[in-house]
Structure formats: C-alpha cells, structure tokens
Design an enzyme around this catalytic site. Structure first.
Site, PDB file in Angstrom:
ATOM      1  N   SER A  26      39.703  41.620  26.855  1.00 51.06           N
ATOM      2  CA  SER A  26      39.788  42.939  26.220  1.00 51.06           C
ATOM      3  C   SER A  26      40.105  42.730  24.738  1.00 51.06           C
ATOM      4  CB  SER A  26      40.892  43.753  26.885  1.00 51.06           C
ATOM      5  OG  SER A  26      42.124  43.099  26.684  1.00 51.06           O
ATOM      6  N   THR A  29      43.459  41.119  24.086  1.00 51.24           N
ATOM      7  CA  THR A  29      43.530  39.726  24.530  1.00 51.24           C
ATOM      8  C   THR A  29      42.752  38.804  23.602  1.00 51.24           C
ATOM      9  OG1 THR A  29      43.820  40.433  26.811  1.00 51.24           O
ATOM     10  CG2 THR A  29      43.132  38.166  26.484  1.00 51.24           C
ATOM     11  N   ARG A  33      43.892  35.447  21.285  1.00 53.91           N
ATOM     12  CA  ARG A  33      43.196  34.151  21.239  1.00 53.91           C
ATOM     13  C   ARG A  33      42.817  33.809  19.782  1.00 53.91           C
ATOM     14  NH1 ARG A  33      44.866  34.448  25.769  1.00 53.91           N
ATOM     15  NH2 ARG A  33      43.678  34.783  27.682  1.00 53.91           N
ATOM     16  N   LYS A  97      33.529  43.585  33.071  1.00 52.46           N
ATOM     17  CA  LYS A  97      34.888  43.933  33.502  1.00 52.46           C
ATOM     18  C   LYS A  97      35.014  45.458  33.481  1.00 52.46           C
ATOM     19  CE  LYS A  97      38.498  43.191  30.773  1.00 52.46           C
ATOM     20  NZ  LYS A  97      39.223  41.986  31.120  1.00 52.46           N
ATOM     21  N   LYS A 136      33.824  43.142  37.592  1.00 49.65           N
ATOM     22  CA  LYS A 136      35.093  42.483  37.890  1.00 49.65           C
ATOM     23  C   LYS A 136      36.253  43.470  37.777  1.00 49.65           C
ATOM     24  CE  LYS A 136      38.277  40.170  35.274  1.00 49.65           C
ATOM     25  NZ  LYS A 136      38.828  39.152  34.350  1.00 49.65           N
ATOM     26  N   GLU A 177      39.247  40.435  42.489  1.00 47.24           N
ATOM     27  CA  GLU A 177      40.184  39.461  41.912  1.00 47.24           C
ATOM     28  C   GLU A 177      41.643  39.867  42.122  1.00 47.24           C
ATOM     29  OE1 GLU A 177      39.719  38.667  37.703  1.00 47.24           O
ATOM     30  OE2 GLU A 177      41.291  37.175  37.701  1.00 47.24           O
ATOM     31  N   LYS A 219      37.665  36.315  43.793  1.00 45.00           N
ATOM     32  CA  LYS A 219      38.175  35.512  42.671  1.00 45.00           C
ATOM     33  C   LYS A 219      39.687  35.421  42.801  1.00 45.00           C
ATOM     34  CE  LYS A 219      38.292  35.288  37.604  1.00 45.00           C
ATOM     35  NZ  LYS A 219      37.509  35.454  36.383  1.00 45.00           N
ATOM     36  N   GLY A 263      45.944  29.981  33.531  1.00 46.14           N
ATOM     37  CA  GLY A 263      46.925  29.288  32.708  1.00 46.14           C
ATOM     38  C   GLY A 263      46.986  27.791  32.974  1.00 46.14           C
ATOM     39  N   SER A 289      35.374  30.710  38.116  1.00 52.83           N
ATOM     40  CA  SER A 289      35.121  31.851  37.221  1.00 52.83           C
ATOM     41  C   SER A 289      36.213  31.773  36.173  1.00 52.83           C
ATOM     42  CB  SER A 289      35.185  33.166  38.003  1.00 52.83           C
ATOM     43  OG  SER A 289      35.058  34.265  37.106  1.00 52.83           O
TER      44      SER A 289
END
Ligand code: 13P
Length: 338
Positions: A26, A29, A33, A97, A136, A177, A219, A263, A289
């Site tokens: 998103s 997120t 990064r 997503k 997802k 998931e 997932k 992680g 995935s």
C-alpha cells in the site's frame, strides 16, 4: 469465468517451478520501504520501481503472477503499456490486493480485523475489467500474552470467507491469506498450535460460505519461531513442523499453498521452501508468494538510482531463480555465491 477457469487460474498461479511476486505494498508501506533507501515515494518513483521489477528479463520463467496495489494496476510502463497488459503478455498473471488493511479490532486490545468488504462486489467487477485474474486479502493474527483470542480468529476467518466467495462470484481466484505474525518471543510449538487453530477456522468458514476450494490459493505463514525467541528452530525443523501442520489442517482439494515471507530474510525464506519441497510430494503445490524476500535485495541494489536499474533487476532475477529451484527442493545455500 466458469468454475473450470477459476481452477485453471489457481493451478497456473502455483505451476511447478514458479511462484508469485507480491508487489502490492500500500502507499504507506511502500513509503516505508523507500524511506529505508532514502528515496522519495512519489507516484512516478513507485511506477519506476514497479516497472523495474516487472520488466526484468526472464522473470516469467519463475514468476507465475504478480500481486498489485490499486494504484499500480492503473499505471503503465514508460512506453504506455498498462502494467496488467504488460504482465499478461509476458505470461505473468496480474492480481490485485483488495483488502483495505488490518485495523484495531474494537474491544480486543492488541488484535486486528481486516477491512474492505463494503463495496467489494463492485470493485471486483472493475478490477476484472482492468485485467485482474486473482485477488488477495490478508488477515493478521497476533501471538502474545493471552493472544490470539478465539473471537479474533473467528472474525478474521469470517471476513476471509466473505471475500473469497465474492471473488469466485466475480470470476477471480482468491488468495486466502491468514498470517500468524512472526513478531514476538514465542516458540515454534506455539506458532504451530495457533496456525492450526487459524487454518481450522478459515476452512470451516470457507465451507460455510460455499467457497470452491479447488479455485483458491492459500497463503499462510510458515510454522516458525517468533523473531525474538531465544532458541529459534533451524531450517529442517521449520520445514517439518510446517508440513506436519499443513498436512493435518489444509484439505487436499486446495491446489496450492504459496507462503508469505513475513519478515524472514530472503535466504531463509528460500531455504525453508526448498526443505519443505524435499519432504514431498505433498497433496498440494508448495510455492511462494513473497514480498520482502523477493524484493528486498532488488530494492537495496536499486536504491532509487536510475543508474542502478540493471543491478536491481539482477538482484530480483537471482531471488526468483533460486526460489524457482526451491519449488523442487533443489536450492542449496552455496548457490547464493554464484
Ligand atoms: P511478505 O512476503 O513480505 O510477508 O509479503 C507478502 C505479502 O503479500 C503480505 O501480505
């Protein structure tokens, strides 16, 4: 899509030797990064980064599909080809997503419920028109003191099942998931029991909602020690505990299981997948995935710098190829140096 088409897409997503690239961060997120490499998260810089990933030569040999975020599904390569169209032409299925994030679960301190069901039927119709073949939805289960509660697992399983039923109605394969988080000091045994309880509740909900298990991809997390556990289980132990748990709690009708990396380091995630496939054959395909475990080395190598574009792509194809080998149990850590 007919039921048969759903099955064909689900099987293609977990085709032998391949797995899924999760590139559906998103906006908040992906900003995190980009912050980590000191690059600004503008709409164009996000587009450039995703284009770098998707246009990596040879990626389709190991990548069956790519999960996109809403913004990315609507973006295009520099020459104007919409990303879903570009991916499909390369032989990679475009996915989307559709959840709108895990939010605090009212009345249950420390726990989360995933939102995004309101208006989902209409959004799925639009996503399908934009080329999405699968979707997802991520539910988050926290292990902690007295957590998770049964209610949190139940509420998240219910939402996952409602999402999955709507996807199949729209002719879109749902990735289901339920992520039991690795955060915390818990043991691998605790992760195993929480994962088992979560999977049981998820499959009970999917059955009640009349979801066709042959047209989904699961997932899950691997069964693994908490990140802060003092004695973390090794690769073989993780592989065995995960396979034992899944064999007991995932129906054989499910065509494939595509793990999240959650992680783990890129190398760990590959080693775990390879060790699990060496324990096969299994009732379902055991695939990946991965988000961070595929992207982190590419993100670092690129660093937001256009002159490092090729280095970013080289880092991605290396991870894709090694995970492709792990699909058959053929990965060895020595290959990292090659
Ligand atoms: P990670 O592999 O980084 O956990 O991301 C996978 C994903 O799509 C989480 O929803």
């Amino acid at each position: 899509m007919t039921g048969q088409d759903l099955v064909a897409v689900a099987q293609a997503m977990v085709a032998p030797g391949k797995g899924i690239l999760a590139a559906d961060e998103s906006s908040p997120t992906i900003k995190k990064r980009f912050d980590s490499i000191g690059t600004e998260s503008t709409e164009n810089q996000r587009r450039v980064y995703r284009e770098m990933l998707f246009t990596t030569a040879g990626a389709a040999e190991f990548i069956s599909g790519v999960i996109l975020f809403d913004e990315t599904l609507r973006q295009a390569t520099a020459d104007g080809t919409p990303f879903p169209e570009y991916l499909a032409a390369q032989g990679m299925l475009p996915g989307i997503k559709v959840d709108t994030g895990a939010k605090p679960l009212a009345g249950f301190p420390g726990e989360k419920i995933t939102e995004g069901l309101d208006g989902l039927r209409e959004r799925l119709v639009e996503y399908r028109e934009l080329g999405a073949k699968f979707a997802k939805w991520r539910a988050v289960i926290v292990i902690g003191d007295g957590l998770p509660t049964e209610f949190c697992i139940h509420a998240n399983a219910h939402a996952l099942a409602r999402y999955a039923a709507l996807c199949q109605e729209a002719g879109i394969v749902p990735i289901v998931e339920p992520e039991v988080l690795m955060d915390g000091g818990h043991t691998i045994e605790r992760c195993a029991s929480v994962t088992a309880a979560t999977l049981d509740e998820v499959f009970a909900a999917l059955a009640r909602h009349r979801v066709d298990l042959t047209g989904i991809v699961l997932k899950p997390n691997m069964v693994i020690s908490g990140a802060e556990c003092s004695e973390r289980a090794g690769v073989e132990e993780v592989a065995e505990a995960t396979v034992v748990c899944l064999t007991a709690h995932v129906p054989a009708a499910v065509p494939g299981i595509a793990f999240l990396s959650g992680g783990q380091s890129a190398e760990e995630a590959t080693a775990h997948l390879s060790a699990m496939n060496r324990l096969g054959p299994h009732a379902w395909q055991l695939s990946f995935s991965y988000g961070r475990a595929l992207q982190a080395p590419a993100l670092q190598a690129w660093g937001g710098d256009s002159s490092a574009y090729a280095a970013g792509q080289a880092a991605l194809i290396k991870r894709a190829r090694l995970n492709g080998l792990a699909r058959n149990g053929d990965y060895a850590p020595e290959m990292e140096a090659a």
